[in-house]
Motif scaffolding. Sequence first.
Motif, PDB file in Angstrom:
ATOM      1  N   HIS A   1       0.874  -1.181   0.000  1.00  0.00           N
ATOM      2  CA  HIS A   1       0.000   0.000   0.000  1.00  0.00           C
ATOM      3  C   HIS A   1       0.908   1.227   0.000  1.00  0.00           C
ATOM      4  O   HIS A   1       1.803   1.351   0.846  1.00  0.00           O
ATOM      5  CB  HIS A   1      -0.905   0.010   1.230  1.00  0.00           C
ATOM      6  N   LEU A   2       0.696   2.105  -0.964  1.00  0.00           N
ATOM      7  CA  LEU A   2       1.497   3.314  -1.097  1.00  0.00           C
ATOM      8  C   LEU A   2       0.611   4.524  -0.842  1.00  0.00           C
ATOM      9  O   LEU A   2      -0.550   4.539  -1.260  1.00  0.00           O
ATOM     10  CB  LEU A   2       2.080   3.411  -2.514  1.00  0.00           C
ATOM     11  N   HIS A   3       1.167   5.535  -0.187  1.00  0.00           N
ATOM     12  CA  HIS A   3       0.374   6.740   0.020  1.00  0.00           C
ATOM     13  C   HIS A   3       1.266   7.974   0.105  1.00  0.00           C
ATOM     14  O   HIS A   3       2.436   7.902   0.472  1.00  0.00           O
ATOM     15  CB  HIS A   3      -0.511   6.629   1.268  1.00  0.00           C
ATOM     16  N   ALA A   4       0.672   9.070  -0.284  1.00  0.00           N
ATOM     17  CA  ALA A   4       1.312  10.389  -0.251  1.00  0.00           C
ATOM     18  C   ALA A   4       0.210  11.376   0.129  1.00  0.00           C
ATOM     19  O   ALA A   4      -0.976  11.003   0.180  1.00  0.00           O
ATOM     20  CB  ALA A   4       1.909  10.718  -1.613  1.00  0.00           C
ATOM     21  N   PRO A   5       0.528  12.625   0.371  1.00  0.00           N
ATOM     22  CA  PRO A   5      -0.506  13.590   0.763  1.00  0.00           C
ATOM     23  C   PRO A   5      -1.618  13.764  -0.282  1.00  0.00           C
ATOM     24  O   PRO A   5      -2.759  14.032   0.076  1.00  0.00           O
ATOM     25  CB  PRO A   5       0.270  14.900   0.938  1.00  0.00           C
ATOM     26  N   ARG A   6      -1.337  13.556  -1.544  1.00  0.00           N
ATOM     27  CA  ARG A   6      -2.312  13.809  -2.607  1.00  0.00           C
ATOM     28  C   ARG A   6      -3.062  12.548  -3.061  1.00  0.00           C
ATOM     29  O   ARG A   6      -4.174  12.626  -3.555  1.00  0.00           O
ATOM     30  CB  ARG A   6      -1.578  14.449  -3.788  1.00  0.00           C
TER      31      ARG A   6
END
Length: 191
Positions: A89-94
């Motif tokens: 699972h990958l995540h960033a602010p956007r």
Amino acid sequence: SALVETAYGAVLLAKLALFVLLFALGVFNRLRLTEPAERRAAPAARRLARSIAIETVVAVLIFGVAAVWRFTPPPRALEIAAAQPATVHLHAPRAMANVRLSPGRAGQVAASIEVFSKDAKVLTPKEVTLVLSNPASGIEAIRRPAQRAGEANWRVDGFVVPLPGTWHVRLDLLVSAFELVKLEGEVDIRR
């Protein structure tokens, strides 16, 4: 090949060899030692007693080898485990994404990618690029463009992951003509 290349097969072969030895001793006892021992021949009675003691030891060894089986998964279980996907699972602010590499082992894999906005709504980027690298093994970035497979789903087929180990995963999401979002993480690839 699973008979000679897996621990499960080695345990099975050891158990079968011990059974053959046990039956051979039983046949030898019956055909060669029983009749002279019944006639009260002392040397034959000692040989028969010694042979029966060896049979007992072999029988105990069979039980010991059978007990080892619980520590060796059968080949079909290894095949099922090898077919399991590797996920991250990958995540960033956007944005965020789920990446699934099937099968999760070295070799040719298919990547399935689900892309969402930061509030878990469907995000429809213009382009998605999957980038894998393994700096520890000296493998630089391998880039593959993803093909749209649904509203939030993208695919990369025929991707070759050459080695097992921990791989750095990056998704480049072209959200608009002027905005590129990068999502990064790590995934473990099995042998």
